[in-house]
Scaffold this active site. Structure first.
Site, PDB file in Angstrom:
ATOM      1  N   GLU A 228       0.435  13.127  10.078  1.00 25.76           N
ATOM      2  CA  GLU A 228      -1.166  13.221  10.445  1.00 25.76           C
ATOM      3  C   GLU A 228      -1.419  13.688   8.907  1.00 25.76           C
ATOM      4  O   GLU A 228      -2.431  13.261   8.560  1.00 25.76           O
ATOM      5  CB  GLU A 228      -1.371  14.484  11.251  1.00 25.76           C
ATOM      6  CG  GLU A 228      -2.496  14.429  11.796  1.00 25.76           C
ATOM      7  CD  GLU A 228      -2.869  15.364  12.588  1.00 25.76           C
ATOM      8  OE1 GLU A 228      -4.121  15.537  13.277  1.00 25.76           O
ATOM      9  OE2 GLU A 228      -1.927  16.100  13.402  1.00 25.76           O
TER      10      GLU A 228
ATOM     11  N   GLY B  84      -8.782  20.727  16.375  1.00 26.91           N
ATOM     12  CA  GLY B  84      -8.803  21.745  17.345  1.00 26.91           C
ATOM     13  C   GLY B  84      -7.640  22.822  17.627  1.00 26.91           C
ATOM     14  O   GLY B  84      -7.742  23.830  17.659  1.00 26.91           O
ATOM     15  N   ALA B  85      -6.430  21.975  17.339  1.00 27.88           N
ATOM     16  CA  ALA B  85      -5.164  22.912  17.383  1.00 27.88           C
ATOM     17  C   ALA B  85      -4.180  22.876  16.192  1.00 27.88           C
ATOM     18  O   ALA B  85      -3.324  23.480  16.277  1.00 27.88           O
ATOM     19  CB  ALA B  85      -4.480  22.018  18.605  1.00 27.88           C
TER      20      ALA B  85
ATOM     21  N   THR C 101      -4.042  22.137  11.563  1.00 27.61           N
ATOM     22  CA  THR C 101      -4.947  21.835  10.357  1.00 27.61           C
ATOM     23  C   THR C 101      -3.631  21.367   9.394  1.00 27.61           C
ATOM     24  O   THR C 101      -2.595  21.850   9.259  1.00 27.61           O
ATOM     25  CB  THR C 101      -5.413  23.074   9.827  1.00 27.61           C
ATOM     26  OG1 THR C 101      -6.229  22.746   8.558  1.00 27.61           O
ATOM     27  CG2 THR C 101      -4.464  24.361   9.441  1.00 27.61           C
ATOM     28  N   GLN C 102      -4.183  20.631   8.445  1.00 29.32           N
ATOM     29  CA  GLN C 102      -3.153  19.920   7.495  1.00 29.32           C
ATOM     30  C   GLN C 102      -3.629  20.168   6.124  1.00 29.32           C
ATOM     31  O   GLN C 102      -5.022  19.812   5.925  1.00 29.32           O
ATOM     32  CB  GLN C 102      -3.115  18.309   7.927  1.00 29.32           C
ATOM     33  CG  GLN C 102      -2.105  18.311   8.907  1.00 29.32           C
ATOM     34  CD  GLN C 102      -2.900  18.402  10.092  1.00 29.32           C
ATOM     35  OE1 GLN C 102      -2.267  19.171  11.161  1.00 29.32           O
ATOM     36  NE2 GLN C 102      -3.949  17.831  10.509  1.00 29.32           N
TER      37      GLN C 102
END
Length: 491
Positions: free
Chosen positions: A168, A197-198, A200-201
């Site tokens: 991702e 929402g769940a 982060t990258q």
């Protein structure tokens, strides 16, 4: 008697006419052969099955430039009604049914004659990762329902799969740099910051990182003849919605009936269920024993206190590497500009904090004023925004700032290198375009071959050569030309 003019003999006339016709034919063929053809397009469809919602994207590119130089652009997007597919754990068939409206839109946007050859992909991210951790059997049922719905479409279904966090992040980086034309031109790349929402990258190229320290955070690409060693990491449970749960879990460890929250506006009050708050793998193991069924969530609206509460979501003490971001995760020194998209953009845009000229201190001051604004005034100012979402912006803005500054180590100087973006040249920033580019091999490892001359230059050279041939032809028949001086007539 007058001497005959050789130029007027039938043979000479025929040779001249043939020569002229040959030259005209040469130029005509060259021009027609190289004229731009009527553009034909190919299409690709990607569904982003996120934790809070699902979005469908349709991409388009020139058919004759497939697999090398075709410029891929977003043609259309559709947001699926309802929550993300992971929310249908109790009724998996509804996950597939939810996609129907957007799939019908896709059938209208993609030309019918292209339907059968248009690849269709679905990638599920952190919401489904959490469901897969919690109950793999249910997760598989949701994927089966989605697969059944997509296989019924007229498109070339290529599968639905669970994306790894690293994928991702890496594909988001590819998207941002592809749309900015940085890859093909070999320019300095832009880092990618993605917030859902769940999860982060964070993904970027650093001269100080060769992949040897913490290889699990390394992805290597060869794109357009250039090699990139990309640092990327995905933090599951650190998307804004799950981080909110973790923060409230910290508040409710003793099972109180009333929670005074500095990250909510003064005057805000909502009754919430403990069972709903702790219904996530990110916090399920923290649920207090003997807690009441509900608690009253009230707001005090204090930005500084909110910051201190948010910092407790992270672990800044553990690090076995030369340097870390948080939770003991290695991160090299930040480098270059960054593009922050998805929830980063939507939250900061709502708060009017996307202008790159705004300093970090100004951002903090504006958040301080916003969080202190009474809830009744906030509701009055934003009548079209659902109270559920409206109540979270003070926390979300504070969380983003804390994540960037304390988590990823941006400073007051490097913060100005962050650009909050929704679209780049008409295409949404996110992982979906990079994902499709990778699966369709639209970005070659080596730089694509290009003609040695541009079209206009090619036609000009052909024309000059043709004229040269004509001149040479005239010179070749010079012996047949009549003498310039008059000869005496024989009587």
């Amino acid at each position: 008697m007058k001497e005959k003019n050789p130029w007027h003999t039938p043979v000479t006339i025929i040779i001249t006419v043939i020569g002229v016709i040959a030259i005209v034919a040469l130029v005509t063929v060259a021009v027609l052969q190289n004229m731009p053809l009527l553009q034909k397009y190919k299409y690709g469809i990607v569904l982003d099955a996120g934790s809070s919602h699902t979005s469908l994207y349709i991409y388009e590119w020139p058919a004759e430039k497939d697999n090398n130089t075709g410029r891929v652009e977003q043609k259309h997007s559709c947001t699926v009604d309802g929550p993300g597919i992971s929310s249908y754990a109790s009724a998996p068939p509804k996950a597939g049914e939810s996609l129907r409206a957007c799939m019908r839109e896709a059938e209208e946007w993609v030309p019918k004659k292209r339907h059968h050859e248009t690849p269709l992909y679905l990638g599920a991210t952190a919401g489904m990762r959490l469901l897969d951790m919690e109950n793999k059997v249910v997760s598989d049922k949701v994927f089966e329902a989605v697969k059944g719905a997509l296989e019924k479409s007229p498109f070339s279904y290529q599968g639905a799969r669970l994306l790894k966090g690293q994928e991702e992040g890496a594909f988001g980086w590819v998207t941002v740099n592809y749309l900015d034309d940085r890859l093909k031109q070999g320019l300095e790349t832009t880092g990618a910051l993605d917030l859902g929402g769940a999860s982060t990258q964070i993904s970027f190229v650093s001269d100080n990182y060769d992949g040897s320290e913490s290889p699990s955070n390394s992805v290597t690409f060869r794109l357009y003849g250039n090699d990139y060693t990309l640092y990327t990491h995905s933090f599951l449970c650190y998307g804004k919605d799950q981080a909110q749960r973790i923060r409230l879990a910290e508040h409710t460890q003793s099972g109180p009936k009333i929670v005074a929250d500095p990250c909510s506006h003064p005057g805000y009050s909502e009754t919430k269920k403990y069972s709903v708050l702790y219904d996530s793998p990110c916090v399920s193991d923290r649920k207090p024993q003997g807690a009441p069924e509900t608690f009253d969530h009230t707001g005090t609206g204090n930005f500084q206190e909110c910051q201190e509460v948010v910092k407790k979501v992270f672990n800044f003490t553990k690090c076995k590497y030369s340097q870390c971001s948080f939770n003991g995760v290695f991160q090299p020194i930040l480098q270059g500009p960054f593009g922050a998209f998805s929830a980063y953009y939507f939250v900061m845009d709502f708060l009017n904090l996307t202008d790159t000229s705004i300093t970090l201190e100004d951002v903090k001051e504006k958040l301080k004023l916003y969080c202190a604004t009474p809830w009744s005034q906030i509701v009055q100012q934003h009548p079209k925004t659902k109270p559920k979402y409206l109540a979270e912006y003070c926390f979300s803005g504070t969380y983003i700032l804390t994540l960037l500054i304390d988590g990823y180590n941006f400073t007051s100087v490097s913060y100005s290198d962050i650009r909050f973006i929704k679209k780049i040249k008409g295409s949404d920033a996110g992982w979906t375009l990079g994902y499709m580019l990778n699966l369709t091999n639209m970005i070659p490892a080596e730089a694509p071959d290009t003609p040695p001359l541009p079209y206009a230059g090619y036609v000009s050279i052909v024309t000059i050569i043709a004229v040269l041939i004509f001149i040479l032809f005239l010179v070749s028949v010079r012996p047949l030309w009549p003498h310039c001086s008059k000869q005496q007539q024989i009587v």
